[in-house]
Design an enzyme around this catalytic site. Sequence first.
Site, PDB file in Angstrom:
ATOM      1  N   GLY A  29       0.817  -1.201   0.000  1.00  0.00           N
ATOM      2  CA  GLY A  29       0.000   0.000   0.000  1.00  0.00           C
ATOM      3  C   GLY A  29       0.847   1.246   0.000  1.00  0.00           C
ATOM      4  O   GLY A  29       2.076   1.193  -0.112  1.00  0.00           O
ATOM      5  N   GLY A  31       0.962   5.596   1.488  1.00  0.00           N
ATOM      6  CA  GLY A  31       0.433   6.700   2.277  1.00  0.00           C
ATOM      7  C   GLY A  31       1.005   8.008   1.783  1.00  0.00           C
ATOM      8  O   GLY A  31       1.686   8.064   0.753  1.00  0.00           O
ATOM      9  N   GLY A  34       5.127   7.726   2.237  1.00  0.00           N
ATOM     10  CA  GLY A  34       5.885   6.687   1.562  1.00  0.00           C
ATOM     11  C   GLY A  34       5.022   5.509   1.155  1.00  0.00           C
ATOM     12  O   GLY A  34       3.834   5.449   1.463  1.00  0.00           O
ATOM     13  N   VAL A  36       4.716   1.156   1.076  1.00  0.00           N
ATOM     14  CA  VAL A  36       5.111  -0.005   1.877  1.00  0.00           C
ATOM     15  C   VAL A  36       5.114  -1.247   0.990  1.00  0.00           C
ATOM     16  O   VAL A  36       4.157  -1.476   0.243  1.00  0.00           O
ATOM     17  CB  VAL A  36       4.169  -0.204   3.082  1.00  0.00           C
ATOM     18  CG1 VAL A  36       4.650  -1.361   3.953  1.00  0.00           C
ATOM     19  CG2 VAL A  36       4.078   1.071   3.906  1.00  0.00           C
ATOM     20  N   LYS A  50       9.164   0.259   4.318  1.00  0.00           N
ATOM     21  CA  LYS A  50       8.605   1.564   3.983  1.00  0.00           C
ATOM     22  C   LYS A  50       9.661   2.382   3.262  1.00  0.00           C
ATOM     23  O   LYS A  50      10.778   2.552   3.762  1.00  0.00           O
ATOM     24  CB  LYS A  50       8.155   2.284   5.250  1.00  0.00           C
ATOM     25  CG  LYS A  50       7.534   3.657   5.005  1.00  0.00           C
ATOM     26  CD  LYS A  50       7.017   4.232   6.317  1.00  0.00           C
ATOM     27  CE  LYS A  50       6.327   5.558   6.109  1.00  0.00           C
ATOM     28  NZ  LYS A  50       5.743   6.080   7.370  1.00  0.00           N
ATOM     29  N   ASP A 144      -0.254  10.410  16.664  1.00  0.00           N
ATOM     30  CA  ASP A 144      -1.137  10.091  15.538  1.00  0.00           C
ATOM     31  C   ASP A 144      -1.761   8.708  15.714  1.00  0.00           C
ATOM     32  O   ASP A 144      -1.836   7.924  14.766  1.00  0.00           O
ATOM     33  CB  ASP A 144      -0.377  10.174  14.219  1.00  0.00           C
ATOM     34  CG  ASP A 144      -1.318  10.241  13.006  1.00  0.00           C
ATOM     35  OD1 ASP A 144      -2.469  10.686  13.182  1.00  0.00           O
ATOM     36  OD2 ASP A 144      -0.908   9.849  11.907  1.00  0.00           O
TER      37      ASP A 144
END
Length: 765
Positions: A29, A31, A34, A36, A50, A144
């Site tokens: 996936g 984000g 970065g 992964v 990552k 977060d």
Amino acid sequence: MPPLRNTGQAPEAERPEYAGRYLLESDLGSGGMGAVHLATSASGLRLAVKIIHSNHASDPEFRARFRQEIAAARRVSGAFTAPVVDADPEAERPWMATLFIDGPTLSERVKRSGPLGTDELIQLGAGLAEGLRDIHRAGVVHRDLKPSNVLLAADGPKVIDFGISRPSDSDLHTETGRLIGTPPFMAPEQFQRPREVGPAADVFAMGAVLVHAATGRGPFDSDSPYIVAYQVVHDEPDLSGVPEGLLPLIARCLAKEPADRPTPDELMAALRTDARGVDRRGADATRGTVTALVPPSRAHRTGGGDPTPTTHPKAGRSRAGRPWTVLSLTRRRPRARWAAIGVVLAVVTGAGLVGMHAAGDGTGAAPAKARADRVGAAGREFRPWDLQLRGGTGENRMSVCTADGTGVYCAAPGIKAARLDPVNGRLAWSSGDTATAKTGVGGAAPFLSGGLLHVITANGGRLEALDPASGKKRWGADLSAYPVVRHAGDSVLLVSPGGVVRSLDSATGRERWKASRGGPGSLWVATPATPATPATAAAAARATTAATPADGDKNRAGAGGELFAVSGSSDGTSTQVTSVDPATGATRWEQRITGTLTPVSASDGALYLLAGDLDSMTVGVVRLDTATRDVRRVPLSSPLDQAQATVDGGTVYLIGYSGSLVAVDTGGKGGSGAAERWRLETSVAWTSAPVVLDGRLYLSAGDGRLLAVDARRGVLVGETKPRMDDGRHTFTATLAAPVAVPGRVYASAPDGSVFAVDSRDPSRW
């Protein structure tokens, strides 16, 4: 790191083959920072690797943040996190490899199977509390914690992604105006005092995560991240659906003040007692009472306690308008410590009482701080000005404005509408609105259409059309059944939640047509309306006064331009676009497009939309040719969170919550050169939607700054000073976009300022 799903929009087109000595086997996936990938070590360990996106790798700030992420992850690696196996923050494309954890994120689990049961919820809470204890013992604040950063492994939850965490001894601090985190899971102090964020912020986030796990939504919920942020700071959480026995504990986690929240050790001890009040250790505990703020629909249910509902003087009202109740729960066998603590989650109301500022004529606006009236043969000369337009007593001070060549029109707390001189800021007229004096305006700026100024009053209760020259009301419409208002050409559309649409003549208020179009939840977008001028306003007023209904219909040809209803499928795999005739309401054509799409605007024969993935990240831009119905997709180099956008000449400009400002050329009718043109990291996480005029982009920042960016090169060319007042009462639910007209820009700030600057040389602001 989470095993992120691959959304298929290829945000990282130049996928590398290796990270150090690790062969990258498949995509897990992507984000905002970065991508992964899955890999296998020489000893057979499965790894999640990552890799920073290439556009971020050249940014020193992102490299510093990534080095900090690696350091934080190494400090807390253990039973409750994903251990770091290897990393190289100095590589051309920095990377980090952690042990791959085979399990869904909490976000995926709730989406797939619905909310967790009580026992699962208790186990999740206990695991998160223990994980936070270890993280904080290592001197790290995560900052977060959210459902997508919690992995549900076979041996318990794992806290992942330390990309914005901060060790207590770190020299890397948050810049002025930059908010880092995810609004529904951020603590109030992250918005108000970002440099003072400590471990208690993670406890607040844990409370919000548990509400999401129990109900499928957060305690603060809205489509707008800015409204969510305002609710976090000022409103009470919505805890309906949370098991009664966990209400007091979660309520305490969500306390506004950090000192009122429990520590991870206290949470671990409390969660040994299940939601029915039975101590899992079997030890007797002293009978005690705790209290929690709950909506009235839940005040009669106690989950095993003896209820004593009372009305609290600061309980206020829920977002649905119903009063909240402080419910006392006498638990039969709680831990002795809880009897001494007592928890009351109350509405935090502001202490900033702001009165109407006199303007010499009693109209409610202060004189401009800097103004010049140079009258001569060439007319008046504009000079920058600044004023405070306040008529309310609440904490929300933000004004929302629009403008044409003859006036600046604003709505503010306690002021339904006001007209300001565009040259010197002097008040021409204003009209009060007591319904918004404490709550603030709802975010909708006045709109010029059909020669009149349209304003939404009383927190969305009515639409009124005013004469721009005098402020006198020409017509009005009840919005109680039509909460969404859109303008299309010389029509105003009132849209109900069920998909019923009323089209009104924007000059006279007469109904043109009424129909069900687009379905429930449709988003409507149209080509821009024609701005009002004093001449057209006077003509519209005469037509409204003199014409009979038949004459009015005869004299007005109807709305022009294009009108579209955009609605997504229930499974999120496609979006239907319906073209509607603005004059009659008839359906012209329909087209279904693959993917989850959100409309931006319609212009120059095209409809522009943003493409989202399953995690609600914006991953591309879509252009639909409204004549040929050809669809063109332009992917982003890396996704944007909670993107806002505007369009100019076939180029779409997007700003994400992370502060990334991106220009995407859609290629026009021929499609030549369609690509992402540039990306600028503004270091401003909370911004308004961008506006563009004469080759420059303008956007307002959360600290009151106005930013100017060269639209061709993607370079910051100017910014004004921050306007934060004392900083305590300046966070608002809506950050208004600036208004750009030839030669000048008008903007508003959270401290109540409305100001104007010369746009010819932003470097001198």
